[in-house]
Design an enzyme around this catalytic site. Structure first.
Site, PDB file in Angstrom:
ATOM      1  NE  ARG A  35      -4.099  -1.810   1.964  1.00  0.00           N
ATOM      2  CZ  ARG A  35      -4.836  -2.397   2.886  1.00  0.00           C
ATOM      3  NH1 ARG A  35      -4.517  -2.293   4.157  1.00  0.00           N
ATOM      4  NH2 ARG A  35      -5.891  -3.091   2.548  1.00  0.00           N
ATOM      5  CE  LYS A 200     -19.862 -16.353   6.125  1.00  0.00           C
ATOM      6  NZ  LYS A 200     -20.026 -15.250   7.078  1.00  0.00           N
ATOM      7  N   GLY A 356      -9.949  -8.783  -2.020  1.00  0.00           N
ATOM      8  CA  GLY A 356      -9.565  -9.776  -1.020  1.00  0.00           C
ATOM      9  C   GLY A 356      -8.655 -10.899  -1.469  1.00  0.00           C
ATOM     10  N   GLY A 379     -12.590  -4.197  -0.147  1.00  0.00           N
ATOM     11  CA  GLY A 379     -13.996  -3.836   0.064  1.00  0.00           C
ATOM     12  C   GLY A 379     -14.472  -2.794  -0.928  1.00  0.00           C
TER      13      GLY A 379
HETATM   14  P1  AMP Z   1     -13.812 -14.640   0.485  1.00  0.00           P
HETATM   15  O1  AMP Z   1     -13.152 -13.767   1.521  1.00  0.00           O
HETATM   16  O2  AMP Z   1     -15.280 -14.718   0.600  1.00  0.00           O
HETATM   17  O3  AMP Z   1     -13.326 -14.311  -0.904  1.00  0.00           O
HETATM   18  O4  AMP Z   1     -13.353 -16.113   0.821  1.00  0.00           O
HETATM   19  C1  AMP Z   1     -12.025 -16.509   0.782  1.00  0.00           C
HETATM   20  C2  AMP Z   1     -11.877 -17.741   1.600  1.00  0.00           C
HETATM   21  O5  AMP Z   1     -12.732 -18.756   1.088  1.00  0.00           O
HETATM   22  C3  AMP Z   1     -10.476 -18.293   1.589  1.00  0.00           C
HETATM   23  O6  AMP Z   1      -9.940 -18.209   2.869  1.00  0.00           O
HETATM   24  C4  AMP Z   1     -10.666 -19.743   1.165  1.00  0.00           C
HETATM   25  O7  AMP Z   1      -9.914 -20.647   1.936  1.00  0.00           O
HETATM   26  C5  AMP Z   1     -12.145 -19.994   1.401  1.00  0.00           C
HETATM   27  N1  AMP Z   1     -12.674 -21.079   0.559  1.00  0.00           N
HETATM   28  C6  AMP Z   1     -12.558 -21.197  -0.773  1.00  0.00           C
HETATM   29  N2  AMP Z   1     -13.125 -22.329  -1.192  1.00  0.00           N
HETATM   30  C7  AMP Z   1     -13.601 -22.959  -0.115  1.00  0.00           C
HETATM   31  C8  AMP Z   1     -14.288 -24.187   0.096  1.00  0.00           C
HETATM   32  N3  AMP Z   1     -14.589 -24.992  -0.923  1.00  0.00           N
HETATM   33  N4  AMP Z   1     -14.638 -24.511   1.350  1.00  0.00           N
HETATM   34  C9  AMP Z   1     -14.336 -23.692   2.381  1.00  0.00           C
HETATM   35  N5  AMP Z   1     -13.695 -22.530   2.254  1.00  0.00           N
HETATM   36  C10 AMP Z   1     -13.328 -22.151   1.022  1.00  0.00           C
END
Ligand code: AMP
Length: 398
Positions: A35, A200, A356, A379
């Site tokens: 950054r 999610k 992210g 974000g």
């Molecule tokens: P996000 O911050 O929503 O982009 O999520 C990123 C996180 O999702 C990372 O830490 C990954 O380890 C997790 N992730 C990706 N695929 C899976 C999965 N199939 N099951 C559980 N966690 C996951």
């Protein structure tokens, strides 16, 4: 607003909002200076013009006013090094007497770093009086903090009203972020594929809905894919699932069909008997995962299927990993997607990685230089792609 590159900062005091919220270890050593580095071109241009730079930033989330832990003084030495040895002056309170005195005595070519803005709760509250006090420090306001552009804080947005239109502008980092995001959202060459992954569905609903009006294809991977699989009647074992989002997932699939957007879900998965780097692994169709097992990465067929779509695309947006890429056994899918994006980029596609963990993945696998643009704003980029107006952008453009 003025165009930063065309503006001559000679004898001007530029009050530059940067995002110096870098991670430090317990000895106050910076562990990732991305950054800070990102703001250097903006600072250098102002200095090269014969201007003065007054830097303001937040740093961490201090709760009870000033504290050593969240002081920006820990960054002075490294900032000076990044600026080729330029002395960096420091004011121990961003709106204290010392800040105004130092600012008033600055000469062209000098840099002043103000103490953490968030030592004043007024910053996050978007307090107008506090913003006005800050504005008095400079002749020109430059917003180069894309990472906080989605916040209507005093220094990121409210301050804009105290500068005439020709004395406010984006810095070079912000300019680059806004131009790349606009290119993808408003003038994407087709086919346009959006690759959405991560944990999610609930975090990504708005972005998917907004992209349904723009993308040709949407690839859904990562943990969120299993909510879609279950919504379609699949058996997903212990894979991640947001039960309260099954209906949303169905609606998204229905809308996509109506709008002629092709949604790609992973046909198969790398499955594991527990959420662990040492787990036993196997392969299974993503809609028929045995009880006691969970999908932690996209499978070989899904990789091929996704990479094929990516390779034929002219615009690519990537947000979120395809699997638990932090564990070597489950990083193949994320890596394969990164490789396909790099190849498509080499053949002329425009690729933007934003938000992210996909940025972390691209850096970890060494692909940052092989995509068109890697966004620094997690974000902020996400909200931009959700179709929201970002206060930090609107304030400059107003
Ligand atoms: P996000 O911050 O929503 O982009 O999520 C990123 C996180 O999702 C990372 O830490 C990954 O380890 C997790 N992730 C990706 N695929 C899976 C999965 N199939 N099951 C559980 N966690 C996951």
């Amino acid at each position: 607003m003025s165009a930063f590159s065309a503006y001559n900062f000679r004898n001007q005091k530029a009050l530059v909002r940067v995002d110096f919220n870098v991670p430090l270890d317990e000895k106050f050593v910076i562990t990732d200076d991305t950054r800070m580095k990102a703001a250097v071109p903006t600072i250098k241009k102002i200095l090269a013009d014969g201007g003065m730079v007054i830097l303001m930033s937040h740093f961490g989330r201090p709760k009870d006013g000033p504290s050593d832990k969240y002081s920006l003084k820990h960054l002075i030495k490294h900032l000076s090094e990044l600026l080729g040895g330029t002395t960096v002056l420091f004011a121990n309170d961003c709106t204290g007497e010392q800040a105004y005195l130092t600012a008033s005595m600055m000469r062209p070519g000098e840099v002043l770093l103000l103490e953490n803005l968030r030592f004043h709760p007024e910053e996050e509250k978007g307090d107008v009086k506090f913003a006005e006090k800050l504005s008095k420090l400079g002749d020109v306001w430059v917003n180069d903090a894309f990472g906080t552009a989605h916040r209507a804080h005093a220094s990121t947005a409210v301050i804009a009203q105290f500068f005439p239109a020709d004395k406010k502008m984006f810095g070079l980092l912000m300019e680059g972020e806004v131009a790349s995001a606009e290119k993808v959202l408003h003038s994407a060459q087709k086919p346009f594929v959006a690759i959405i992954g991560g944990a999610k569905v609930s975090d990504k609903i708005l972005i998917i809905e907004n992209l349904l009006d723009r993308a040709t294809d949407i690839i859904i991977g990562g943990g969120m894919a299993y909510t879609f699989m279950k919504a379609e009647g699949g058996k997903i074992g212990n894979s991640l699932c947001e039960e309260d989002r099954l209906e949303t997932a169905r609606e998204i699939l229905k809308k996509a069909r109506e709008k002629n957007v092709c949604i790609h879900l992973p046909s198969d998965s790398v499955i594991a008997d527990k959420f662990s780097a040492e787990a036993q692994t196997s392969a299974a169709p993503s809609n028929n995962i045995p009880d006691g097992w969970m999908g932690l990465d996209i499978g070989a067929n899904a990789c091929e299927q996704f990479c094929n779509v990516i390779k034929h695309s002219k615009t690519i947006l990537w947000n979120g990993p395809m699997g638990v890429f932090e564990m070597p056994k489950f990083q193949h899918g994320t890596k394969a997607v990164a490789v396909a994006i790099a190849e498509a980029t080499q053949k002329g596609a425009f690729s933007l990685v934003g938000g992210g963990d996909s940025v972390a993945a691209v850096n970890q696998f060494g692909f940052a230089g092989k995509v068109s643009y890697v966004s620094t704003g997690g974000g902020a980029m996400l909200e931009y792609f959700e179709g929201k107006t970002l206060p930090g952008i609107a304030a400059v453009q107003s």
